[in-house]
Write an enzyme that holds these catalytic residues in place. Sequence first.
Site, PDB file in Angstrom:
ATOM      1  N   THR A  17       0.826  -1.198   0.000  1.00 34.75           N
ATOM      2  CA  THR A  17       0.000   0.000   0.000  1.00 34.75           C
ATOM      3  C   THR A  17       0.872   1.264   0.000  1.00 34.75           C
ATOM      4  OG1 THR A  17      -1.569  -1.236   1.357  1.00 34.75           O
ATOM      5  CG2 THR A  17      -1.969   1.113   1.134  1.00 34.75           C
ATOM      6  N   SER A 112       6.454   3.530   8.530  1.00 40.00           N
ATOM      7  CA  SER A 112       5.315   4.276   9.072  1.00 40.00           C
ATOM      8  C   SER A 112       4.906   3.853  10.480  1.00 40.00           C
ATOM      9  CB  SER A 112       4.152   4.147   8.091  1.00 40.00           C
ATOM     10  OG  SER A 112       3.124   5.004   8.463  1.00 40.00           O
ATOM     11  N   HIS A 113       3.667   3.362  10.612  1.00 33.50           N
ATOM     12  CA  HIS A 113       3.144   3.055  11.946  1.00 33.50           C
ATOM     13  C   HIS A 113       3.625   1.698  12.459  1.00 33.50           C
ATOM     14  CE1 HIS A 113       0.648   1.275   8.889  1.00 33.50           C
ATOM     15  NE2 HIS A 113       0.237   0.390   9.777  1.00 33.50           N
ATOM     16  N   LYS A 125      10.126   3.879   0.360  1.00 29.59           N
ATOM     17  CA  LYS A 125       9.152   4.229  -0.666  1.00 29.59           C
ATOM     18  C   LYS A 125       9.717   5.328  -1.551  1.00 29.59           C
ATOM     19  CE  LYS A 125       6.595   7.006   2.714  1.00 29.59           C
ATOM     20  NZ  LYS A 125       5.317   7.335   3.336  1.00 29.59           N
ATOM     21  N   ASP A 276       2.118   9.454  13.776  1.00 26.33           N
ATOM     22  CA  ASP A 276       2.722   8.125  13.654  1.00 26.33           C
ATOM     23  C   ASP A 276       4.213   8.185  13.339  1.00 26.33           C
ATOM     24  OD1 ASP A 276       2.584   8.946  11.014  1.00 26.33           O
ATOM     25  OD2 ASP A 276       2.191   6.925  10.267  1.00 26.33           O
ATOM     26  N   ASP A 278       6.167   8.104  10.717  1.00 29.77           N
ATOM     27  CA  ASP A 278       6.719   9.011   9.706  1.00 29.77           C
ATOM     28  C   ASP A 278       5.955  10.327   9.603  1.00 29.77           C
ATOM     29  OD1 ASP A 278       4.523   7.629   8.677  1.00 29.77           O
ATOM     30  OD2 ASP A 278       5.218   7.783   6.614  1.00 29.77           O
ATOM     31  N   ASP A 280       2.769  11.147   9.022  1.00 34.85           N
ATOM     32  CA  ASP A 280       1.694  11.452   8.077  1.00 34.85           C
ATOM     33  C   ASP A 280       0.302  11.161   8.642  1.00 34.85           C
ATOM     34  OD1 ASP A 280       2.023   8.730   7.938  1.00 34.85           O
ATOM     35  OD2 ASP A 280       2.232   8.621   5.752  1.00 34.85           O
ATOM     36  N   ARG A 281       0.227  10.475   9.786  1.00 36.15           N
ATOM     37  CA  ARG A 281      -1.096  10.194  10.371  1.00 36.15           C
ATOM     38  C   ARG A 281      -1.383  11.142  11.534  1.00 36.15           C
ATOM     39  NH1 ARG A 281      -2.437   3.805  10.460  1.00 36.15           N
ATOM     40  NH2 ARG A 281      -1.583   3.310   8.411  1.00 36.15           N
ATOM     41  N   GLU A 362      -8.329   9.386   4.825  1.00 35.85           N
ATOM     42  CA  GLU A 362      -8.512   7.947   4.961  1.00 35.85           C
ATOM     43  C   GLU A 362      -8.928   7.645   6.389  1.00 35.85           C
ATOM     44  OE1 GLU A 362      -5.969   5.268   2.395  1.00 35.85           O
ATOM     45  OE2 GLU A 362      -4.478   6.574   3.283  1.00 35.85           O
ATOM     46  N   SER A 364      -7.840   5.521   8.213  1.00 33.90           N
ATOM     47  CA  SER A 364      -6.700   5.069   8.999  1.00 33.90           C
ATOM     48  C   SER A 364      -5.934   6.231   9.624  1.00 33.90           C
ATOM     49  CB  SER A 364      -5.774   4.261   8.108  1.00 33.90           C
ATOM     50  OG  SER A 364      -5.432   5.014   6.962  1.00 33.90           O
ATOM     51  N   LYS A 375      -0.439  12.460   3.028  1.00 32.49           N
ATOM     52  CA  LYS A 375      -1.223  12.826   4.189  1.00 32.49           C
ATOM     53  C   LYS A 375      -0.275  13.496   5.177  1.00 32.49           C
ATOM     54  CE  LYS A 375      -1.195   8.054   6.004  1.00 32.49           C
ATOM     55  NZ  LYS A 375      -0.816   7.116   4.934  1.00 32.49           N
TER      56      LYS A 375
HETATM   57  C1  VG1 Z   1      -2.772   1.156   5.785  1.00 31.29           C
HETATM   58  C2  VG1 Z   1      -4.020   2.009   5.825  1.00 31.29           C
HETATM   59  C3  VG1 Z   1      -4.062   2.931   4.623  1.00 31.29           C
HETATM   60  C4  VG1 Z   1      -2.776   3.769   4.578  1.00 31.29           C
HETATM   61  C5  VG1 Z   1      -1.568   2.854   4.611  1.00 31.29           C
HETATM   62  C6  VG1 Z   1      -0.277   3.616   4.700  1.00 31.29           C
HETATM   63  O1  VG1 Z   1      -2.786   0.330   4.636  1.00 31.29           O
HETATM   64  O2  VG1 Z   1      -5.167   1.200   5.857  1.00 31.29           O
HETATM   65  O3  VG1 Z   1      -5.198   3.746   4.703  1.00 31.29           O
HETATM   66  O4  VG1 Z   1      -2.740   4.542   3.416  1.00 31.29           O
HETATM   67  O5  VG1 Z   1      -1.637   1.990   5.745  1.00 31.29           O
HETATM   68  O6  VG1 Z   1      -0.269   4.470   5.796  1.00 31.29           O
HETATM   69  P1  VG1 Z   1      -3.239  -1.205   4.682  1.00 31.29           P
HETATM   70  O7  VG1 Z   1      -2.997  -1.715   3.296  1.00 31.29           O
HETATM   71  O8  VG1 Z   1      -2.395  -1.873   5.708  1.00 31.29           O
HETATM   72  O9  VG1 Z   1      -4.674  -1.205   5.062  1.00 31.29           O
HETATM   73  V1  VG1 Z   1       1.158   4.781   6.619  1.00 31.29           V
HETATM   74  O10 VG1 Z   1       0.873   5.905   7.757  1.00 31.29           O
HETATM   75  O11 VG1 Z   1       1.596   3.261   6.972  1.00 31.29           O
HETATM   76  O12 VG1 Z   1       2.238   5.394   5.403  1.00 31.29           O
HETATM   77 CO    CO Z   2       2.584   6.869   8.219  1.00 31.70          CO
END
Ligand code: VG1
Ligand code: CO
Length: 542
Positions: A17, A112-113, A125, A276, A278, A280-281, A362, A364, A375
Amino acid sequence: MTRTVETKPFSDQKPGTSGLRKKVPVFQQEHYAENFIQSVFDSLEGFQGQTLVLGGDGRYFNREVIQKAIAMAAGNGFGRVIVGQGGILSTPAASHIIRKYKAFGGLILSASHNPGGPHEDFGIKYNAGNGGPAPEKLTDAIFERSKAISRFLVADIGPVDLDRLGSVDAGGMKVEVIDPVADYAELMETLFDFDAIRKMFKGGFRMAFDAMHAVTGPYAKEILEKRLGAPAGTARNFVPLPDFGGHHPDPNLVHAKALYDEMMGDDAPDFGAASDGDGDRNLVIGRGIFITPSDSLAMLAANAHLAPGYKAGLKGIARSMPTSGAADRVAEKLGIGMYETPTGWKFFGNLLDAGMATICGEESAGTGSDHVREKDGLWAVLLWLNILAVRGESARDIAAKHWATYGRNYYSRHDYEEVEIEAANRLMTELRGRLPALPGAVVRGMKIAAADDFAYHDPIDGSVSKNQGVRVMFEGGSRAVFRLSGTGTSGATLRLYVERYEPDPARHDLDTQEALAELVAAADEIAGIRRHTGREKPSVIT
Ligand code: VG1
Ligand code: CO
């Protein structure tokens, strides 16, 4: 100066993703990171002499890969690398820097998270020249390349001093080490009414911001405490640590529980927020009220015109498919476009570039706007602060009035983590097979109006992305969505998203899980979650 190193392909470098995420020991295999970076470069054209932006969230292995990437950028012919001091750049800051300095693109090192540390996760990425995540066409090309790669190029240079600001030569390429915060902070000052927010803090407004020992710490310190005058201590856990202090840097009700409990307590600050790994959340909690990310998107969109950067109004709103329909009602009232995209920020890029959407979100905990192409956690927090300062009301009152106007979309996500991959795939395959039979069926007294596997037709480039999640729509507007995560690194994660619309203000104070209990039970009956996964309950409820 440039060396060609022979290598053998790995078969598992498919970006998910948001980039390639694996356990650190996987990334530590000889040539693993190099192969992926070279596969990125081999999939791009025309970067000779151009600028590459580089930075990461400071997690374990960040510095090592930054050095590798600098040497490879030089070996491949980039003219300049802009890197954040200490190898640090939040995802939204990297996006901004790519745009501001007209870079060819950027590499962001982050999972990220996901947790960090020697046995936890790492990620890479690539973002393109518009500052946004590589579109699917490019990530597909990168994956194809990674399966055939036989060499990578690297300049023979020693490690660059990442801690000293300024410009150095690295094998004929320029490396500029920049302050990771300054450009971003300056951008925020152009979007928001810093004077109004400053005044609010001066008047005794109390806030708690949990940086979760992740990348947002230095940004929050500078912006909230230095520039906006919030009292010292407003930003907590603000020193980025390679293992995030042993926690998941995931700002949700489970991993930011301490903040949540504090915000529900008697002596709660006026406003609580977290970000989070990085940056972005965002998690947003008012005193005594948790605002779901889907609601936050709707409330920010409805009030954005109160911030100087958005006073001309919004061009449109976009949300990922599993995100609740709360924002749709705002778009309808404003008479602007509403777009529904697959999960992942890369799908918003075209809409933002084309000027069709101004704000995106999103479920999330991701919200952002056309100021960058990612984001942006702190941006969302600052927009909330701006709105609170101008309206002079509490987050709780703003939410109540919003629901009274638009109705309330009760919403929750249930995650089943580290499920056996075969079991998760079986569940989805079976569910997809049942789709034609679902419309008209009645489950726990609720009639299914429609059911499909979401496919997105990009209105700008015409590309089609299929199999983006199964939607079961009930009469009356309730919905259950099932999809598998594309960011996990062990086993499969099944996500169940449930939503119920409630127009009646007398029923806007229900407990969310209670309000959704029947829907959750229906979802289990439809998909056989317990039967397939063997789990009695989800690992995480947000
Ligand atoms: C998750 C979230 C999605 C978000 C992605 C990356 O993906 O559901 O909404 O864009 O993480 O966010 P998935 O495929 O695990 O549902 V982050 O903050 O990890 O860059
Ligand atoms: Co993130």
